[in-house]
Scaffold this motif. Structure first.
Motif, PDB file in Angstrom:
ATOM      1  N   MET A 178      -7.080   1.819  -5.232  1.00  0.00           N
ATOM      2  CA  MET A 178      -8.066   1.344  -4.279  1.00  0.00           C
ATOM      3  C   MET A 178      -9.011   0.403  -4.995  1.00  0.00           C
ATOM      4  O   MET A 178      -9.325   0.581  -6.160  1.00  0.00           O
ATOM      5  CB  MET A 178      -8.839   2.518  -3.686  1.00  0.00           C
ATOM      6  CG  MET A 178      -9.886   2.046  -2.714  1.00  0.00           C
ATOM      7  SD  MET A 178     -10.786   3.359  -1.895  1.00  0.00           S
ATOM      8  CE  MET A 178      -9.451   4.228  -1.135  1.00  0.00           C
ATOM      9  N   ASN A 179      -9.506  -0.547  -4.287  1.00  0.00           N
ATOM     10  CA  ASN A 179     -10.417  -1.539  -4.831  1.00  0.00           C
ATOM     11  C   ASN A 179     -11.755  -0.886  -5.152  1.00  0.00           C
ATOM     12  O   ASN A 179     -12.463  -0.443  -4.260  1.00  0.00           O
ATOM     13  CB  ASN A 179     -10.590  -2.669  -3.811  1.00  0.00           C
ATOM     14  CG  ASN A 179     -11.354  -3.839  -4.361  1.00  0.00           C
ATOM     15  OD1 ASN A 179     -12.045  -3.733  -5.365  1.00  0.00           O
ATOM     16  ND2 ASN A 179     -11.221  -4.963  -3.691  1.00  0.00           N
ATOM     17  N   SER A 180     -12.127  -0.831  -6.435  1.00  0.00           N
ATOM     18  CA  SER A 180     -13.361  -0.175  -6.840  1.00  0.00           C
ATOM     19  C   SER A 180     -14.595  -0.979  -6.456  1.00  0.00           C
ATOM     20  O   SER A 180     -15.705  -0.495  -6.592  1.00  0.00           O
ATOM     21  CB  SER A 180     -13.347   0.082  -8.345  1.00  0.00           C
ATOM     22  OG  SER A 180     -13.260  -1.151  -9.030  1.00  0.00           O
TER      23      SER A 180
ATOM     24  N   GLU B 132     -19.340   2.989   2.107  1.00  0.00           N
ATOM     25  CA  GLU B 132     -18.958   3.194   3.505  1.00  0.00           C
ATOM     26  C   GLU B 132     -17.570   2.647   3.801  1.00  0.00           C
ATOM     27  O   GLU B 132     -16.842   3.188   4.623  1.00  0.00           O
ATOM     28  CB  GLU B 132     -19.996   2.616   4.476  1.00  0.00           C
ATOM     29  CG  GLU B 132     -20.228   1.127   4.350  1.00  0.00           C
ATOM     30  CD  GLU B 132     -21.303   0.723   3.347  1.00  0.00           C
ATOM     31  OE1 GLU B 132     -21.775  -0.417   3.450  1.00  0.00           O
ATOM     32  OE2 GLU B 132     -21.672   1.520   2.467  1.00  0.00           O
ATOM     33  N   ASN B 133     -17.180   1.584   3.105  1.00  0.00           N
ATOM     34  CA  ASN B 133     -15.828   1.056   3.270  1.00  0.00           C
ATOM     35  C   ASN B 133     -14.809   1.972   2.615  1.00  0.00           C
ATOM     36  O   ASN B 133     -13.687   2.112   3.103  1.00  0.00           O
ATOM     37  CB  ASN B 133     -15.726  -0.360   2.711  1.00  0.00           C
ATOM     38  CG  ASN B 133     -16.533  -1.362   3.505  1.00  0.00           C
ATOM     39  OD1 ASN B 133     -16.887  -1.120   4.657  1.00  0.00           O
ATOM     40  ND2 ASN B 133     -16.849  -2.473   2.900  1.00  0.00           N
ATOM     41  N   GLN B 134     -15.187   2.578   1.499  1.00  0.00           N
ATOM     42  CA  GLN B 134     -14.282   3.524   0.841  1.00  0.00           C
ATOM     43  C   GLN B 134     -14.008   4.707   1.760  1.00  0.00           C
ATOM     44  O   GLN B 134     -12.872   5.165   1.856  1.00  0.00           O
ATOM     45  CB  GLN B 134     -14.867   3.983  -0.492  1.00  0.00           C
ATOM     46  CG  GLN B 134     -14.846   2.913  -1.550  1.00  0.00           C
ATOM     47  CD  GLN B 134     -15.442   3.364  -2.870  1.00  0.00           C
ATOM     48  OE1 GLN B 134     -15.945   4.470  -2.986  1.00  0.00           O
ATOM     49  NE2 GLN B 134     -15.386   2.502  -3.857  1.00  0.00           N
ATOM     50  N   ASN B 135     -15.050   5.209   2.455  1.00  0.00           N
ATOM     51  CA  ASN B 135     -14.840   6.300   3.410  1.00  0.00           C
ATOM     52  C   ASN B 135     -13.867   5.884   4.499  1.00  0.00           C
ATOM     53  O   ASN B 135     -12.972   6.651   4.869  1.00  0.00           O
ATOM     54  CB  ASN B 135     -16.155   6.726   4.061  1.00  0.00           C
ATOM     55  CG  ASN B 135     -16.856   7.823   3.319  1.00  0.00           C
ATOM     56  OD1 ASN B 135     -16.332   8.405   2.367  1.00  0.00           O
ATOM     57  ND2 ASN B 135     -18.061   8.121   3.747  1.00  0.00           N
ATOM     58  N   LEU B 136     -14.030   4.687   5.022  1.00  0.00           N
ATOM     59  CA  LEU B 136     -13.144   4.198   6.076  1.00  0.00           C
ATOM     60  C   LEU B 136     -11.700   4.159   5.597  1.00  0.00           C
ATOM     61  O   LEU B 136     -10.801   4.659   6.284  1.00  0.00           O
ATOM     62  CB  LEU B 136     -13.587   2.810   6.543  1.00  0.00           C
ATOM     63  CG  LEU B 136     -12.665   2.090   7.523  1.00  0.00           C
ATOM     64  CD1 LEU B 136     -12.508   2.888   8.815  1.00  0.00           C
ATOM     65  CD2 LEU B 136     -13.186   0.693   7.800  1.00  0.00           C
TER      66      LEU B 136
ATOM     67  N   LYS C  56      -2.009  -3.097   2.188  1.00  0.00           N
ATOM     68  CA  LYS C  56      -3.200  -3.789   1.678  1.00  0.00           C
ATOM     69  C   LYS C  56      -4.469  -3.302   2.372  1.00  0.00           C
ATOM     70  O   LYS C  56      -5.529  -3.228   1.754  1.00  0.00           O
ATOM     71  CB  LYS C  56      -3.046  -5.300   1.828  1.00  0.00           C
ATOM     72  CG  LYS C  56      -2.054  -5.884   0.847  1.00  0.00           C
ATOM     73  CD  LYS C  56      -1.904  -7.381   1.021  1.00  0.00           C
ATOM     74  CE  LYS C  56      -0.882  -7.912   0.020  1.00  0.00           C
ATOM     75  NZ  LYS C  56      -0.702  -9.359   0.135  1.00  0.00           N
ATOM     76  N   ILE C  57      -4.370  -2.957   3.637  1.00  0.00           N
ATOM     77  CA  ILE C  57      -5.520  -2.380   4.351  1.00  0.00           C
ATOM     78  C   ILE C  57      -5.905  -1.060   3.706  1.00  0.00           C
ATOM     79  O   ILE C  57      -7.077  -0.827   3.401  1.00  0.00           O
ATOM     80  CB  ILE C  57      -5.210  -2.187   5.852  1.00  0.00           C
ATOM     81  CG1 ILE C  57      -5.065  -3.534   6.545  1.00  0.00           C
ATOM     82  CG2 ILE C  57      -6.292  -1.340   6.528  1.00  0.00           C
ATOM     83  CD1 ILE C  57      -4.546  -3.454   7.971  1.00  0.00           C
ATOM     84  N   GLU C  58      -4.926  -0.190   3.477  1.00  0.00           N
ATOM     85  CA  GLU C  58      -5.204   1.121   2.890  1.00  0.00           C
ATOM     86  C   GLU C  58      -5.696   1.035   1.449  1.00  0.00           C
ATOM     87  O   GLU C  58      -6.379   1.935   0.983  1.00  0.00           O
ATOM     88  CB  GLU C  58      -3.968   2.037   2.952  1.00  0.00           C
ATOM     89  CG  GLU C  58      -3.753   2.644   4.301  1.00  0.00           C
ATOM     90  CD  GLU C  58      -2.770   3.803   4.277  1.00  0.00           C
ATOM     91  OE1 GLU C  58      -2.277   4.196   3.195  1.00  0.00           O
ATOM     92  OE2 GLU C  58      -2.493   4.323   5.368  1.00  0.00           O
TER      93      GLU C  58
ATOM     94  N   VAL D 139     -15.123   4.972  15.780  1.00  0.00           N
ATOM     95  CA  VAL D 139     -16.425   5.365  15.238  1.00  0.00           C
ATOM     96  C   VAL D 139     -16.264   6.529  14.262  1.00  0.00           C
ATOM     97  O   VAL D 139     -16.901   6.559  13.215  1.00  0.00           O
ATOM     98  CB  VAL D 139     -17.409   5.712  16.375  1.00  0.00           C
ATOM     99  CG1 VAL D 139     -18.707   6.287  15.834  1.00  0.00           C
ATOM    100  CG2 VAL D 139     -17.689   4.482  17.224  1.00  0.00           C
ATOM    101  N   GLU D 140     -15.391   7.478  14.597  1.00  0.00           N
ATOM    102  CA  GLU D 140     -15.129   8.583  13.670  1.00  0.00           C
ATOM    103  C   GLU D 140     -14.644   8.061  12.323  1.00  0.00           C
ATOM    104  O   GLU D 140     -15.092   8.513  11.274  1.00  0.00           O
ATOM    105  CB  GLU D 140     -14.052   9.525  14.227  1.00  0.00           C
ATOM    106  CG  GLU D 140     -14.471  10.392  15.366  1.00  0.00           C
ATOM    107  CD  GLU D 140     -13.322  11.258  15.849  1.00  0.00           C
ATOM    108  OE1 GLU D 140     -13.508  12.486  15.885  1.00  0.00           O
ATOM    109  OE2 GLU D 140     -12.249  10.708  16.173  1.00  0.00           O
ATOM    110  N   LEU D 141     -13.708   7.132  12.369  1.00  0.00           N
ATOM    111  CA  LEU D 141     -13.169   6.571  11.129  1.00  0.00           C
ATOM    112  C   LEU D 141     -14.253   5.877  10.323  1.00  0.00           C
ATOM    113  O   LEU D 141     -14.235   5.913   9.090  1.00  0.00           O
ATOM    114  CB  LEU D 141     -12.037   5.593  11.430  1.00  0.00           C
ATOM    115  CG  LEU D 141     -10.761   6.188  12.016  1.00  0.00           C
ATOM    116  CD1 LEU D 141      -9.801   5.077  12.421  1.00  0.00           C
ATOM    117  CD2 LEU D 141     -10.101   7.141  11.046  1.00  0.00           C
TER     118      LEU D 141
END
Length: 97
Positions: free
Chosen positions: A1-3, A8-12, A43-45, A68-70
């Protein structure tokens, strides 16, 4: 994952991947449902592709979750919410808090 991703993006990203795995879906399956290549979905994940709102809503629909949950729930909160919704006959985690 991109560090370099903001927390908040990492949670998503974690939420999308964890929920996909919980549902038993392959990357290829989700990719085909949202009409992108498996590589594009990967790439999204990994956080290497920008996620548009349209794409977020498509992914949420495939994963049977709210966009919104995501976005706002932590990975643990999301899985608890999904398990409680999927299995209402079971004791709720919130009963023990």
């Amino acid at each position: 994952m991109n560090s370099k991703l903001r927390p908040e993006n990492q949670n998503l990203i974690h939420n999308i991947k964890n929920l996909r795995l919980y549902r038993g879906f392959s990357q290829n399956y989700v990719a085909s449902k949202i009409e992108v290549s498996q590589n594009g979905y990967s790439k999204i994940e990994m956080g290497h592709a920008q996620l548009t709102l349209v794409r977020l809503f498509q992914i949420a629909e495939v994963l049977q979750a709210g966009a919104v949950e995501l976005l706002v729930l932590t990975p643990n909160e999301l899985l608890i919410s999904v398990v409680e919704r999927d299995h209402p006959e079971r004791i709720k985690f919130s009963d023990f808090q």
